[in-house]
Design an enzyme around this catalytic site. Structure first.
Site, PDB file in Angstrom:
ATOM      1  CB  CYS A   2      -0.940   0.080   1.192  1.00  0.00           C
ATOM      2  SG  CYS A   2      -2.159  -1.227   1.208  1.00  0.00           S
ATOM      3  NE  ARG A  27       4.600   1.657   0.098  1.00  0.00           N
ATOM      4  CZ  ARG A  27       5.511   1.270   0.979  1.00  0.00           C
ATOM      5  NH1 ARG A  27       6.779   1.301   0.653  1.00  0.00           N
ATOM      6  NH2 ARG A  27       5.165   0.848   2.169  1.00  0.00           N
ATOM      7  CD1 TRP A  73      -0.044  -6.408  -2.847  1.00  0.00           C
ATOM      8  CD2 TRP A  73      -0.434  -6.894  -0.694  1.00  0.00           C
ATOM      9  NE1 TRP A  73       0.282  -7.730  -2.637  1.00  0.00           N
ATOM     10  CE2 TRP A  73       0.054  -8.053  -1.337  1.00  0.00           C
ATOM     11  CE3 TRP A  73      -0.746  -6.965   0.659  1.00  0.00           C
ATOM     12  CZ2 TRP A  73       0.236  -9.264  -0.661  1.00  0.00           C
ATOM     13  CZ3 TRP A  73      -0.572  -8.168   1.333  1.00  0.00           C
ATOM     14  CH2 TRP A  73      -0.072  -9.301   0.666  1.00  0.00           C
ATOM     15  CG  ASN A  97       1.383   0.780   4.338  1.00  0.00           C
ATOM     16  OD1 ASN A  97       1.088  -0.394   4.138  1.00  0.00           O
ATOM     17  ND2 ASN A  97       2.635   1.207   4.377  1.00  0.00           N
ATOM     18  N   GLY A  98      -0.956  -0.882   6.424  1.00  0.00           N
ATOM     19  CA  GLY A  98      -0.701  -1.705   7.606  1.00  0.00           C
ATOM     20  C   GLY A  98      -1.887  -2.612   7.862  1.00  0.00           C
ATOM     21  CD  GLU A 480      16.701 -14.155  -5.804  1.00  0.00           C
ATOM     22  OE1 GLU A 480      16.057 -14.692  -4.887  1.00  0.00           O
ATOM     23  OE2 GLU A 480      16.350 -13.091  -6.349  1.00  0.00           O
ATOM     24  CE  LYS A 484      13.764 -12.159  -8.287  1.00  0.00           C
ATOM     25  NZ  LYS A 484      14.199 -11.490  -7.085  1.00  0.00           N
ATOM     26  CD  GLU A 487       9.854 -12.141  -7.481  1.00  0.00           C
ATOM     27  OE1 GLU A 487       9.126 -11.441  -6.770  1.00  0.00           O
ATOM     28  OE2 GLU A 487      11.076 -12.174  -7.352  1.00  0.00           O
ATOM     29  CG  HIS A 503      17.580 -38.671  -2.119  1.00  0.00           C
ATOM     30  ND1 HIS A 503      17.947 -39.937  -1.776  1.00  0.00           N
ATOM     31  CD2 HIS A 503      18.727 -37.995  -2.361  1.00  0.00           C
ATOM     32  CE1 HIS A 503      19.267 -40.029  -1.774  1.00  0.00           C
ATOM     33  NE2 HIS A 503      19.768 -38.859  -2.133  1.00  0.00           N
ATOM     34  CE  LYS A 603      11.653  -3.307  -4.477  1.00  0.00           C
ATOM     35  NZ  LYS A 603      12.365  -4.452  -5.063  1.00  0.00           N
TER      36      LYS A 603
HETATM   37  C1  F6R Z   1      11.459 -10.976  -4.539  1.00  0.00           C
HETATM   38  C2  F6R Z   1      11.482  -9.941  -3.531  1.00  0.00           C
HETATM   39  C3  F6R Z   1      11.052 -10.299  -2.161  1.00  0.00           C
HETATM   40  C4  F6R Z   1      11.837  -9.475  -1.120  1.00  0.00           C
HETATM   41  C5  F6R Z   1      11.291  -9.732   0.279  1.00  0.00           C
HETATM   42  C6  F6R Z   1      12.071  -8.982   1.328  1.00  0.00           C
HETATM   43  O1  F6R Z   1      11.967 -10.507  -5.743  1.00  0.00           O
HETATM   44  O2  F6R Z   1      11.794  -8.823  -3.788  1.00  0.00           O
HETATM   45  O3  F6R Z   1      11.189 -11.670  -1.918  1.00  0.00           O
HETATM   46  O4  F6R Z   1      13.187  -9.821  -1.192  1.00  0.00           O
HETATM   47  O5  F6R Z   1       9.944  -9.351   0.333  1.00  0.00           O
HETATM   48  O6  F6R Z   1      12.041  -7.622   1.094  1.00  0.00           O
HETATM   49  P1  F6R Z   1      13.105  -6.658   1.734  1.00  0.00           P
HETATM   50  O7  F6R Z   1      14.425  -6.988   1.121  1.00  0.00           O
HETATM   51  O8  F6R Z   1      12.638  -5.284   1.390  1.00  0.00           O
HETATM   52  O9  F6R Z   1      13.106  -6.923   3.206  1.00  0.00           O
END
Ligand code: F6R
Length: 608
Positions: A2, A27, A73, A97-98, A480, A484, A487, A503, A603
């Protein structure tokens, strides 16, 4: 998670609110809304992206000079018009936001008093609660304090009152919020990108301080109603850094920024060719006293922790383990003397990471945060902080932040190895030179493979699911690479330690199942070749990402191959990470998806 904005000043507020929301859309982006104040409060909101709200506002005359806005969000209630913020009551409009954790009991009590709720959100309970309290004596600061005392959970609120046009009130607890005073008037936002076009100086109010914004400026009040001072901070990001700059998406722009971000970060923490953190704990003998390192984070940042743990154990021979922040504090972890906790976070606002940090601090464990956003909550609360000067990361999928987190961890591992007497200065200097000079050059060279990787990606656009396999450090990288891809492309993928596949999960391999095999670690190369043979003999289509030297040394079966322009060292991880990020990006782009704003995500995850 948000985005909230607010403006009050000498200009029409709406265009400023909309451009602020556009800068914060990363966000959350399932619905948006604005409330504008003049003789009366007007609220307009819409499900969908910001463009849907803009469409709804078209043709209206919006001269009001004060307003608040929100991009959502969804947590409580579906992303539909009536759940979008702001939430209006007869006396006010509120953006939030929260999460209000006790919203159900508040809602029940407020409904009994006659309040008519129009949404399924948790926020509306706070709006009605404040409405009632404000009605008692029309003192906004006192009413806000009285209200938040009754709330459990996290919040950043922006509020405008019908009888106070020209004023915005704001307060936060465990959610980010910044306010600023600029030429045009006063601004409120969840994050810096919304303000960059107007000012680089801002306040990040302390928790529980009420902010009042007016055309004349910004004031802060404590819970006794006394005016208090807050620290003015400045950001060194430019407006250009927060723009796409000719790239199709922020994500690809940010991947291309990696060589520079790495160079900047490493140079920042080197002195005379050795790690130097300007921090008594990290630069002095204290580092030698740690017997265990616990790395805690979420998502991509947690995956950077996996890389860091390998490197700390390998170089410093100090046991290092990685914990998922959302699990950490509920697992009642055994913590004690000799532990160092490292928290990794791009945003510095991730609720689970913040909660883990507080848990460790309460147990007396020294905490070190590696954070990209200056002044963020994790940075402020940790005992020690190292910033990663990567610049703003706007795409929801984290890329350059991951790379620089790995770089800072590499420097910590080297420094710890020296402190523990496991590495002499000569060897340490060699590794630092490599990290400062060769690694950025290797990442640059990897970027030149983008077209080649795009061709491979196009062939994956119809895949239903795929595997990433690797061993040792490659195993950490595969987690990772796989995250990537899933997502942003919505293709299911699994990261597996190559030796573990047989296994169980190998039963999923059938004709043409794509398997991305990562091979950059010499001492497990032959084992990797066996794993590749095992999946190929069951019909898998193997896409091999391999370092130059290993490709020259071994005869390896594959269906497609990308030779990474890097040589196998513990620092190969940087070039390899870039290649896997490019693969995920090109698959998602070839599928025509909104790469920067993948569905269901946001984000900065500021709720638990
Ligand atoms: C994936 C991604 C998330 C963040 C996670 C932690 O691409 O960006 O998995 O890494 O939400 O976010 P931060 O680093 O802001 O604590």
């Amino acid at each position: 998670m948000c985005g909230i904005v607010g403006f009050t000043g000498k200009r029409a507020a709406l265009p400023l609110l909309l451009s602020g929301l556009s800068a914060l859309e990363y966000r959350g982006y399932d619905s948006a809304g604005v409330a504008l104040a003049a003789e009366r409060l007007v609220t307009v909101k819409s499900a969908g992206r910001l463009s849907c709200l803009q469409q709804k506002l078209k043709g209206g005359v919006w001269g009001q000079t004060c307003g608040i806005g929100h991009t959502r969000w969804a947590t409580h209630g579906a992303p539909v018009d009536h759940n979008a913020h702001p939430h209006a009551t007869p006396r006010l409009a509120m953006v939030h936001n929260g999460i209000i954790e006790n919203y159900a009991e508040l809602t029940a009590a407020l409904c009994e008093q006659g309040c008519v709720f129009r949404s399924e959100t948790d926020t509306e309970s706070a709006a009605w609660l404040l409405d009632g309290i404000y009605g008692e004596n029309h003192d906004p600061v006192q009413a806000i304090f009285k209200t938040i005392k009754q709330l459990r959970g996290s919040f950043a609120f922006g509020v405008i009152f019908a009888d106070r046009p020209g004023e915005i009130y704001a307060v936060r607890r465990d959610s980010p919020l910044i306010v600023a005073q600029a030429e045009e008037g006063s601004f409120l936002a969840s994050d810096v990108p919304a303000l960059l076009a107007h000012t680089k100086a801002y306040y990040r109010p302390d928790e529980g301080v009420v902010c009042r914004l007016s055309a004349q400026g910004v004031c802060f009040f404590d819970d006794e109603g006394k005016e208090v001072a807050q620290r003015l901070e400045t950001v060194d990001w430019s407006v250009e850094q927060a723009r796409k700059d000719g790239f199709e998406h922020f994500m690809i722009k940010e991947i291309y920024e990696e060589p520079q971000a790495l160079q900047r970060t490493v140079q920042h923490y080197l002195k005379k060719g050795l790690p130097r953190f300007q921090n008594p704990m990290l630069d002095g003998d204290a580092l030698a006293s740690f017997k265990r390192v616990i790395l805690v984070a979420c998502g991509t940042a947690m995956h950077a922790g996996l890389v860091g743990a390998y490197r700390i154990e390998k170089m410093a021979r100090v046991p290092a383990r990685v914990e998922i922040a959302s699990e950490f504090r509920y697992a009642d972890p055994v913590l004690g003397t000799g532990d160092l906790m490292i928290l990794l976070s791009q945003s510095g606002e991730t609720a689970d990471t913040l909660a883990a940090l507080r848990h460790a601090k309460a147990q007396g464990v020294p905490t070190l945060a590696i954070v990209n956003v200056v002044g963020s909550s994790v940075a402020r609360e940790a005992d020690h902080v190292l910033y990663t000067p990567a610049g703003p990361e706007i795409a929801v999928a984290s890329t350059k932040a991951y790379s620089v987190q790995c770089a800072v961890l590499e420097l910590i591992a080297i420094r710890m190895a020296m402190a523990k007497g496991r590495m002499d200065a000569h060897r340490a200097r060699g590794l630092c030179v490599q990290l400062a000079d060769h690694v950025p050059a290797e990442v640059l060279a990897t970027l030149e493979l983008s077209d080649r990787i795009r061709t491979l990606a196009v062939a994956l656009t119809d895949a239903q699911h795929l595997f990433y396999i690797g061993r040792d450090l490659d195993c950490a990288l595969c987690t990772e690479g796989s995250l990537k891809l899933k997502e942003i492309s919505y293709i299911h993928s699994e990261a597996y330690a190559a030796g573990e596949l047989k296994h169980g999960a190998i039963s999923l391999i059938e004709r043409d199942t794509p398997v991305v095999a990562l091979m950059t670690v010499p001492h497990v190369a032959e084992k990797m070749i066996s794993a590749i043979r095992e999946v190929r003999s069951r019909g898998a289509r193997v896409i091999l990402f391999i370092t130059r030297d290993l490709a020259e040394r071994y005869e390896i079966p594959f269906d497609d191959c990308v030779q990474l322009p890097v040589s196998s060292t513990g620092q190969t991880v940087f070039g390899a990470a870039t290649a896997l990020q490019l693969l995920a990006y090109h698959v998602a782009a070839a599928r025509g998806l909104d790469v920067d704003k993948p569905r269901n995500l946001a984000k900065s995850v500021t709720v638990e």
